[in-house]
Structure formats: C-alpha cells, structure tokens
Motif scaffolding. Structure first.
Motif, PDB file in Angstrom:
ATOM      1  N   TRP A   7       0.828  -1.209   0.000  1.00  0.00           N
ATOM      2  CA  TRP A   7       0.000   0.000   0.000  1.00  0.00           C
ATOM      3  C   TRP A   7       0.865   1.262   0.000  1.00  0.00           C
ATOM      4  CZ3 TRP A   7      -4.723   0.515  -1.559  1.00  0.00           C
ATOM      5  CH2 TRP A   7      -5.608  -0.561  -1.472  1.00  0.00           C
ATOM      6  N   LEU A  57      -1.324  -6.806  -4.037  1.00  0.00           N
ATOM      7  CA  LEU A  57      -2.676  -6.244  -3.952  1.00  0.00           C
ATOM      8  C   LEU A  57      -3.545  -6.675  -5.133  1.00  0.00           C
ATOM      9  CD1 LEU A  57      -1.662  -2.605  -2.960  1.00  0.00           C
ATOM     10  CD2 LEU A  57      -2.399  -4.450  -1.444  1.00  0.00           C
ATOM     11  N   GLY A  60      -7.741  -4.756  -9.347  1.00  0.00           N
ATOM     12  CA  GLY A  60      -8.862  -3.832  -9.466  1.00  0.00           C
ATOM     13  C   GLY A  60      -8.788  -2.708  -8.448  1.00  0.00           C
ATOM     14  N   SER A  61      -8.535  -3.050  -7.220  1.00  0.00           N
ATOM     15  CA  SER A  61      -8.431  -2.038  -6.166  1.00  0.00           C
ATOM     16  C   SER A  61      -7.189  -1.179  -6.353  1.00  0.00           C
ATOM     17  CB  SER A  61      -8.387  -2.693  -4.790  1.00  0.00           C
ATOM     18  OG  SER A  61      -9.580  -3.374  -4.518  1.00  0.00           O
ATOM     19  N   ALA A  64      -7.380   1.226  -9.372  1.00  0.00           N
ATOM     20  CA  ALA A  64      -8.345   2.303  -9.119  1.00  0.00           C
ATOM     21  C   ALA A  64      -7.795   3.303  -8.111  1.00  0.00           C
ATOM     22  CB  ALA A  64      -9.668   1.718  -8.627  1.00  0.00           C
ATOM     23  N   VAL A  65      -7.135   2.830  -7.076  1.00  0.00           N
ATOM     24  CA  VAL A  65      -6.541   3.726  -6.083  1.00  0.00           C
ATOM     25  C   VAL A  65      -5.438   4.559  -6.735  1.00  0.00           C
ATOM     26  CG1 VAL A  65      -5.101   3.787  -4.001  1.00  0.00           C
ATOM     27  CG2 VAL A  65      -7.171   2.375  -4.058  1.00  0.00           C
ATOM     28  N   VAL A 101     -11.250   6.259  -3.062  1.00  0.00           N
ATOM     29  CA  VAL A 101      -9.954   5.650  -2.747  1.00  0.00           C
ATOM     30  C   VAL A 101      -9.955   5.112  -1.324  1.00  0.00           C
ATOM     31  CG1 VAL A 101      -7.525   6.223  -2.302  1.00  0.00           C
ATOM     32  CG2 VAL A 101      -8.601   6.958  -4.432  1.00  0.00           C
ATOM     33  N   LEU A 104     -12.132   1.960  -1.221  1.00  0.00           N
ATOM     34  CA  LEU A 104     -11.430   0.835  -1.837  1.00  0.00           C
ATOM     35  C   LEU A 104     -10.361   0.266  -0.918  1.00  0.00           C
ATOM     36  CD1 LEU A 104     -11.117   1.990  -5.523  1.00  0.00           C
ATOM     37  CD2 LEU A 104     -12.199  -0.108  -4.739  1.00  0.00           C
ATOM     38  N   HIS A 105      -9.609   1.148  -0.285  1.00  0.00           N
ATOM     39  CA  HIS A 105      -8.584   0.676   0.636  1.00  0.00           C
ATOM     40  C   HIS A 105      -9.206  -0.097   1.798  1.00  0.00           C
ATOM     41  CE1 HIS A 105      -5.867   0.993   4.122  1.00  0.00           C
ATOM     42  NE2 HIS A 105      -4.937   0.713   3.211  1.00  0.00           N
ATOM     43  N   ALA A 107     -12.028  -1.614   1.892  1.00  0.00           N
ATOM     44  CA  ALA A 107     -12.750  -2.811   1.466  1.00  0.00           C
ATOM     45  C   ALA A 107     -11.845  -3.894   0.882  1.00  0.00           C
ATOM     46  CB  ALA A 107     -13.818  -2.423   0.441  1.00  0.00           C
ATOM     47  N   THR A 108     -10.563  -3.596   0.722  1.00  0.00           N
ATOM     48  CA  THR A 108      -9.653  -4.572   0.152  1.00  0.00           C
ATOM     49  C   THR A 108      -9.165  -5.524   1.240  1.00  0.00           C
ATOM     50  OG1 THR A 108      -8.945  -2.965  -1.519  1.00  0.00           O
ATOM     51  CG2 THR A 108      -7.502  -4.835  -1.136  1.00  0.00           C
TER      52      THR A 108
END
Length: 110
Positions: A7, A57, A60-61, A64-65, A101, A104-105, A107-108
C-alpha cells in the motif's frame, strides 16, 4: 512483501503519477531537457512501484486507487501551479475520488 508495504508503494506510485503529469506540462512538449528527464524518471519509477504493489494487492483495487490518487493530486496541483479553475464542481469531484480511494482501501482484504 507485506500488504502494508504494498500500500505504501502504491501511494508513492500515485504521488509519482502526479509528478509525471506536472513534469510533462513543464516539459512543454518534451522540448525542455531537464523537465523531460524528470518526467521520464517519474514514469519509470511509478510503473516499477505499481508493478511491485500489484504482486500483492488485487489489481482492481490497486489500479483504481493509483489512478484516483493521480487524478485528484493532478487536479489540485494543476490549480496551484497553472492557475486552473478550482470550481465547486471540481472540488466535489476530487472529494468523491478521494472518498472512493478510502473506501477501496478499507474494502480490500488484507
């Protein structure tokens, strides 16, 4: 590599994406050598960091981030550096991107 490291690499890649976009503008069609070199270095660095982060990671996430951070950061710095309009609508869009963002973070899966 730990997920937290991935991340951080993704955040750094997003920051370098902003640097790349701004340095392209300053390079004036790649006619200014210093800005051109910075632009190409930022491009190479963010591609490498993004690739490393994607080894851990979900694509998709992470993608997008990365694009969200790049878009929001470039819009804000475009206003600061080049006097681009920062209207209520653009501010709302940036807030929505940053909110996305964050979601997404969160929910990952770790």
């Amino acid at each position: 590599m730990k997920t937290s490291t991935a991340w951080l690499m993704l955040l750094a890649a997003g920051g370098l994406d902003v640097l790349w976009a701004l340095s392209m503008k300053f390079a004036q069609g790649y006619t200014r050598p210093g800005w051109t070199a910075l632009s190409l270095a930022a491009l190479a660095a963010f591609v490498w960091l993004l690739g490393r982060a994607l080894s851990v990671l979900p694509v998709g996430s992470a993608y997008a981030v990365w694009t969200g951070l790049g878009a929001a950061g470039t819009a804000l710095l475009g206003a600061a550096c080049f006097g681009e309009a920062l209207t209520l609508g653009r501010i709302a869009g940036i807030v929505l991107i940053v909110g996305g963002v964050i979601v997404l973070h969160a929910a990952t899966p770790a």
